[in-house]
Each structure stands twice: as structure tokens, then as C-alpha cells.
Design an enzyme around this catalytic site. Structure first.
Site, PDB file in Angstrom:
ATOM      1  N   LYS A 158      67.091  48.121  76.126  1.00 24.41           N
ATOM      2  CA  LYS A 158      67.563  47.156  76.078  1.00 24.41           C
ATOM      3  C   LYS A 158      66.785  46.346  75.587  1.00 24.41           C
ATOM      4  O   LYS A 158      65.848  45.926  75.278  1.00 24.41           O
ATOM      5  CB  LYS A 158      67.859  46.969  77.236  1.00 24.41           C
ATOM      6  N   ASP A 195      66.025  42.724  75.006  1.00 22.77           N
ATOM      7  CA  ASP A 195      65.945  41.558  76.195  1.00 22.77           C
ATOM      8  C   ASP A 195      64.850  39.752  75.457  1.00 22.77           C
ATOM      9  O   ASP A 195      64.521  40.145  74.090  1.00 22.77           O
ATOM     10  CB  ASP A 195      65.260  41.966  77.765  1.00 22.77           C
ATOM     11  N   ASP A 212      71.440  38.454  85.321  1.00 20.19           N
ATOM     12  CA  ASP A 212      70.304  39.087  86.118  1.00 20.19           C
ATOM     13  C   ASP A 212      71.169  39.516  87.484  1.00 20.19           C
ATOM     14  O   ASP A 212      70.559  39.290  88.401  1.00 20.19           O
ATOM     15  CB  ASP A 212      69.686  38.477  86.220  1.00 20.19           C
TER      16      ASP A 212
END
Ligand code: DGJ
Length: 750
Positions: free
Chosen positions: A476, A478, A548
Site C-alpha cells: 500500500k 501512501d 479514509d
């Protein structure tokens, strides 16, 4: 042949079954446009569409001719100030300060397929799938050459465009604006749709009519941003989700961008799309080239769903990293909302074991596994395992996770560092900052200067080692803050306007190098949720964490808005805990699952806290999801009801042969004794017969509802009326509540 050149007319006609795009060489040698819209015959002469008028206060190109003014001409790559007073597609400053260009047609080339764009993400096409037209324009005074590139797909209502600047002169030219696309439309009767938001509230749909002057969206934050997505639609006032004209413009880029529509005094519209000119300046030395990112134009006469489906097809099959476009996405569990930074190896292994028992396939360890990272203030940049927390390192943890029969993935934030990190202590000059000024922080972190090769090389080598040692299947990626004080000490003063773009080129380069080393790696993009959810990331990250905000009701808005441009296969969506961590809303497990199903599905909560009953439901749910996920993620997605227009939402996904599908229906607030309600299903084949079933809330069965013709379902649909009419004590079935969802399956009867 999709691209035709009529030499005697000086006309290019790009066409397929869906659209025509007609260009012509203007009397002064510039490139003009005659038409963009539904496909029209190729054997007609459309030059009559080039109109002029002797209007007072107009300036004209030729002495004595009061017809030809660029102000009244549809142009392909306009330059401001040369009798055209609208915003131009480029601005190039010469050593004497002049910024006028006289871009005259020189030659063109038509080829099958679609060349790649060096160092930039771009759509792909085989020789059979598309044709590309390249038109070379030249300004004799400066020696600047601009090649405009147009790719038209055989089967899709899509045109990809970009421009390449080449300095064939003897002086350095300063590029201050270099857009990828200009599209002049003959009227202004358009509604502008934009996808707008903030952290945890991404891509909410807003629309407004175009009015004289500018309508624009963009980002100057160094990433495409939570605030505005690099995608807009234009529709007519009568266009619906299913009918009518719609134009889409998508920018295949992840940095600063501007998409702007200018309506002039004569009610024409000029659409421009490209790198945001704010803080952009590129020094183009003699012999050098600059390639703009790609912009994609889509066209539909089947409303917004038709437009979205075409973009989905393009992004799934011609842009997303191969072979992930059509591949099964692993069902994952991510520990972030389950543990945040508070984890031990034992706790992680407990969650992983439970994930395996439930039928999940990939365990993702999020932030906190590296350096001194036990909180937000330290460790970013130190990409080696924290052996105080994980005594056997990432390799040891990975072995244990794999022994359980799960795939394993890790979180990284490659572009950032904390001041409290070895990276920063050793290389304080590696962050973006302007000499003499303080560097702003965001989440206590600083942005690494990815315009510098040695910075990328350093991060690459650390990541490469972890991915290799940990045998990672997934990462992932970010990115949790916007860029500020953008300046690189590695470049001279006159190149500081290049740093934003060079930085994002560095981000692409690092992705590509990792993928070259680990071709099977699945990278999920992320930027504090959906702050870099754009087509530029898709060739590296076939799925992107959408937001999120994991609350199912908030996600209805976010995923609905996201679906206008992006296919379900790239929309990261997880079931999280109730009450939700962002909005504290309590929602049923079934609703959370039914929303996350329309995405790349996963769980993001502490699985160890679930009751046995809940685990039994999830086990059945995973069996159901494994049967349907490919169809949902790679099938044809249709929006049926919009959260931006009312209390209910409905989405459908059908396989491409229209033989099976899933419909999700969601009601935000319960209503008492409400109207009888039907949900027409316009995406079915009239002549086929379909069996409709409803999925039980505990996934124990699919209850038959009935068998109907496609035509009946299209005209009438599924009945959605509330059987209790509010008298819940008298009703024995499933009770409707707030935040309510229903799932239906559709299967063609042979
Ligand atoms: C922001 C991401 O969007 C979250 O999912 C999580 O990975 C955190 N960062 C970790 O710091």
C-alpha cells in the site's frame, strides 16, 4: 480506418461508430477544428463549419479580410494574443520576452496503435485497437515545434491527446503553460460536473451551468488532491444518467492540474486541460523536448452512465496495470483501523489467523512496522523492520503469515520523511524546502525531493530489500501531505519551476522500477485515502484506497462520485467497525458489506473482537463474494439512483454478456408508510428472461423473487416498497431500518 486525411480540403476526420472529430488547416496555416460530436459521414465536406463575421473590436489575421479572426475560430492548440483573446493552450516565452507563436502546419503522420509517452503514464492500444494521428506544427521565428497527438480507439468513444514541444531553435525557450488538450465547442449550453471534496469527503458531485467567463477546477498541491479530481463532465440540461449527450475530460496525471471551461462573449466554450500553469516553468534548451501528460476526451449519447462505462472500459483495459485490469483482486484484511500503531506480532498473527478462518486471502500490515515508527512523529524514511516490535523482522512475520495460507502485504510512504528519522539526520537537504524559509510540516512529515535521482535510488534500494526479504505480494503506497515550499537545491534558479513536475515524474519512476523488479507485485495507491485517486496512478496501482472515511453511508457518496470516471476494480473499499471511527455512525454489518462489495473488497477492523455469530455470517459472505467479485469488479457498472439527489442509492453491476448481475439498493434514513417504490433495471436485454433473487442479510441464502423478461425489468423493475409500512410489531420479516441495504442477484434463464 479510423483516421482520414482529405488532402485537397486540408481536413482530418477521426471517426468510429461513436464519434467524429474533424480538424482542418486554417488559412494562416494554424490547426482549426470543425466538429466534435456523434459520428457523421466521412464523405462530406465540412469546411462550411468554419465561420467568421466582421464584428467591431475584433482583430483580424489578414489585412483587408474582416472575416478571419482567431477570436471567432475553433482552434486546436490556441495561443493567446494573436487575434484570439481567450486563454491559450500554451505560453512560451522567447529570449526577447515575446510570447506570441505562429504555429503553422508542417506535416502529419497516421499510424496504427499508440506510442507510449516517455516516463509518463498513458493509455495503451494494440495496432488493431486504435490509430494515432500526429500533426507537426512549427513557429518559424523561435524554431519551436509542437506535435499534437490524437489516438482514436476503434471500439471506444475516446480520444487521447497530448502535445510534444521540441526546441529546434538556437535559444532557450521558457515554457510557462503547456496544456495537453484544448477543445473549442460551438455553444455554451452545457452543465459542468465536477468531483469535489476534502479529506474523507472525496469526489462529491457538484454541477452548475457554464456561464460567461471561467469555470475551473485544479490542484496546486503537488498531487491531484482530495479537493478536486482531474475529471469533469459536460452535459446538456436534458441529459440523464441513461440518455443524452455527455462529454468527459480526464487528465492522466497525478500532480498539479487545471481543467477550465471558458465561455466567451459569443457563447462558445473553450475547454482546456493540463498541468497547472501556477508554479510551472520549464526551460527548454535547444534540441530538448517536453512531453505533456495525456488527456482523454470521452463522448456519449447514452447519458452519464454511457460516458462512465466508456471511461471504465478504457481505464480497466487500456490504462490499469496489466494484467490486473481483469484479474481477481485478493480479499484483504488491513490492520490500520483494527490496531493503528498499537500492535505486537502476536496480535497481528491473531488477526491473520482469524482472517484465514473467515476466508480472506491477503493480510496487510499498515503503518508502524519500520524504523522507530510507533507514532506519527518518527521513522518515516527508515524502511527497515523495527525488530523491537517484530522480533523476526518482516521476513519472519511474512513466513508465519504465509504458513497460514495468506498472502502478505506492507504499507509504505516512500515520498516522505519525519525529522526524527535516520534519513533526515543523514540527509537534511533531501527534503523540498526553499532556502531561507521554514519548511511547513503536515502530519509531522516532510516531502522528499523526488526530482533528485539519488533520493529515488536510496528509497528504491530500501524498499527493494524489504519487498524481496518479505516476499511481498502487495504494497500500500501512501502519501499523507501536500507539497509546500517547493524548491530543489539540486537545480539552478531558472529551473525551479520544473520541480513540481520533476517530482511527480520521480514518483512514477520509482513505481516503475519496483514493478520492473517485482512484476507480480500488487500496489494499492493511497493518499490519506483518496488524495491521489487519479488515472495517472492506474498504470502502477490498479486499485486505490478511495477514502479514509470507511463509514458505509459516507461511502455511498464517495463511491458514487468516484464511479463517474473510475471502474469498480480500482475502488478500494473495506468493511470497518460500527460505530465507525470517522463519523461514529452505527450501521448494520450487511450494509457495510453491501457498500464495500462495489469495490476491491476487504475488512479493516480487529477481527479478534467479532462475535462467533458475526464470524459465521462473514464466512458465508466470503463464499458469496468469491462467486461474485469478478463480475462486480470487472463487469458493467450502472448508477441507478444517486445519493446526491435523494435518500436512496442504487447501483448495478452486470457481466458484459448481460447474463448475470448484482443490484445494491441502499436507503439512508428509514421512512414511515412511504410510497410504493420500484427500481427499473435499464441495463438488461429486452428479449432475455431473468431470475431475480434477494440475498439474505446473513448470507445464508438467495431468496427467489421472481422471473421476468428484461423488458419488464427495464420498464417496471424490482419492487422495493416497505412491507411493514411502519407497523413493525405486526411484521415477521426483515425490518427496515436507517442505513438499510438490500442486495439482489440477476441471472439469465437459459
Ligand atoms: C493514511 C491512509 O489513508 C490510512 O489508510 C492509513 O494507511 C494511514 N495513512 C497510516 O498512517
Amino acid at each position: 480506418m479510423a483516421i482520414h486525411f482529405f488532402e485537397n480540403q486540408g481536413v482530418f476526420h477521426l471517426t468510429n461508430a461513436h464519434l467524429s472529430y474533424i480538424l482542418h488547416i486554417l488559412p494562416n496555416g494554424h490547426l482549426g477544428q470543425l466538429y466534435f460530436g456523434s459520428a457523421i459521414p466521412i464523405d462530406e465536406d465540412y469546411r462550411y463549419l468554419f465561420e467568421g463575421a466582421p464584428r467591431p473590436m475584433t482583430t483580424y489575421v489578414f489585412e483587408g479580410d474582416t472575416q478571419f479572426s482567431l477570436e471567432h475560430t475553433r482552434e486546436e492548440y490556441p495561443v493567446y494574443g494573436h487575434s484570439d483573446y481567450r486563454s491559450g493552450a500554451c505560453r512560451v516565452v522567447q529570449p526577447n520576452g515575446a510570447s506570441i507563436l505562429n504555429l503553422e502546419y508542417v506535416s502529419h503522420m497516421i499510424q496504427h496503435g499508440k506510442p507510449a509517452l516517455p516516463g509518463l503514464p498513458a493509455c495503451r492500444a494494440t495496432q488493431a485497437e486504435a490509430q494515432t494521428l500526429e500533426i507537426l506544427l512549427k513557429d518559424q521565428v523561435s524554431g519551436l515545434k509542437i506535435t499534437l497527438s490524437y489516438t482514436i480507439y476503434e471500439e471506444l468513444p475516446m480520444i487521447c491527446r497530448h502535445a510534444e514541444f521540441k526546441n529546434d531553435g538556437v535559444n532557450t525557450l521558457r515554457l510557462q503553460k503547456a496544456f495537453s488538450l484544448a477543445l473549442d465547442l460551438p455553444d455554451d449550453n452545457w452543465l459542468w460536473h465536477e468531483f469535489v471534496g476534502a479529506w474523507s469527503r472525496e469526489r462529491h458531485l457538484f454541477k452548475r451551468p457554464l456561464t460567461p467567463g471561467m469555470t475551473a477546477i485544479g490542484s496546486t498541491r503537488g498531487h491531484s488532491s482530495h479537493q478536486f479530481n482531474p475529471f469533469v463532465c459536460l452535459t446538456r440540461s436534458h441529459t440523464t444518467e441513461h440518455t443524452g449527450q455527455a462529454i468527459g475530460c480526464s487528465f492522466v496525471y497525478s500532480g498539479n492540474f487545471l481543467i477550465q471551461a471558458e465561455v466567451d462573449a459569443y457563447h462558445t466554450t473553450r475547454l482546456l486541460c493540463g498541468i497547472h500553469p501556477e508554479n510551472f516553468e520549464w526551460a527548454l534548451r535547444p534540441g530538448e523536448s517536453f512531453v505533456t501528460p495525456e488527456a482523454v476526451l470521452g463522448y456519449s449519447t447514452q447519458g452519464l452512465n454511457g460516458l462512465s462505462q466508456a471511461f471504465h472500459n478504457l481505464m480497466r483495459n487500456h490504462l490499469s496495470r496489466e494484467p490486473w485490469g481483469e484479474m481477481v483482486r485478493p480479499l484483504l484484511v488491513n490492520n490500520w483501523e483494527g490496531t493503528y500503531f498499537d500492535f505486537t506480532e502476536e496480535k497481528l498473527l491473531g488477526i491473520a489467523q482469524k482472517a484465514k478462518d473467515l476466508g480472506l486471502e491477503l493480510f496487510v500490515l499498515d503503518d508502524g512496522w519500520f524504523g522507530e515508527r510507533t507514532h506519527e512523529k518518527a521513522g518515516l524514511g527508515d524502511w527497515w523492520p523495527n525488530t523491537k516490535r517484530l522480533k523476526n523482522g518482516i521476513a519472519g512475520l511474512s513466513q508465519k503469515i504465509r504458513a497460514l495460507g495468506l498472502k502478505f502485504g506492507l504499507w509504505f510512504e516512500p515520498e516522505m520523511c519525519n525529522q526524527d528519522s535516520d534519513l533526515y539526520r543523514n540527509h537534511p537537504d533531501w527534503i523540498l524546502q526553499t532556502p531561507g524559509y521554514s519548511a511547513s510540516h503536515g502530519r509531522h512529515q516532510y516531502v522528499l525531493d523526488f526530482s533528485r535521482q539519488e533520493v529515488i535510488d536510496y528509497i528504491y534500494q530500501l524498499m527493494e530489500q524489504v519487498i524481496r526479504d518479505g516476499e511481498l505480494d502487495y504494497i500500500k503506497w501512501d502519501m499523507n501531505r501536500s507539497l509546500s515550499e517547493v524548491y530543489s537545491t539540486a537545480y539552478p534558479p531558472h529551473q525551479q519551476g520544473e520541480i513540481f513536475h520533476r517530482h511527480i515524474l520521480g514518483v512514477y519512476q520509482l513505481h516503475q522500477r519496483l514493478l520492473d523488479s517485482f512484476p507480480q507485485l500488487l500496489i494499492e495507491g493511497c493518499s490519506s485515502g483518496g488524495g491521489r485517486f487519479d488515472p495517472g496512478m492506474l498504470p502502477y496501482c490498479p486499485q486505490i484506497w478511495t477514502s479514509d472515511d470507511t463509514d458505509a453511508i459516507e461511502r455511498l457518496f464517495i463511491q458514487h462520485g468516484t464511479s463517474y470516471a473510475y471502474p469498480i476494480s480500482c475502488i478500494g473499499a473495506h468493511v470497518s467497525v460500527s460505530p465507525n471511527h470517522q463519523v461514529l455512525r452505527h450501521t448494520p454489518l450487511f450494509t457495510r458489506a453491501a457498500v464495500a462489495l462495489f469495490g476491491t473488497f476487504g475488512y479493516e477492523l480487529d477481527l479478534m473482537q467479532l462475535s462467533d455469530d458475526t464470524c459465521q455470517i462473514i464466512k458465508r459472505e466470503m463464499i458469496w463474494v468469491k462467486i461474485w467479485r469478478c463480475m462486480i469488479q470487472h463487469g458493467q457498472f450502472t448508477r441507478l439512483r444517486s445519493p446526491f439527489e435523494g435518500n436512496d442509492v442504487a447501483w448495478a453491476a452486470m457481466d458484459l454478456t448481460k447474463s448475470k448481475g448484482v443490484v445494491g439498493y441502499y436507503r439512508i434514513l428509514n421512512r414511515i408508510n412511504d410510497r410504493f417504490d420500484r427500481l427499473p433495471l435499464p441495463m438488461l436485454n429486452d428479449m432475455e428472461k431473468y431470475r431475480i433473487c434477494e440475498v439474505a442479510e446473513d448470507f445464508s441464502e438467495e431468496r427467489p423473487i421472481g422471473q421476468y423478461s428484461g423488458k419488464t425489468l427495464k420498464e417496471i423493475g424490482i419492487l422495493l416498497s416497505d412491507p411493514t409500512a411502519g407497523e413493525i410489531s405486526k411484521y415477521a420479516g426483515r425490518l427496515p431500518t436507517d442505513f438499510y441495504a438490500r442486495l439482489f442477484t440477476i441471472e439469465k434463464i437459459a
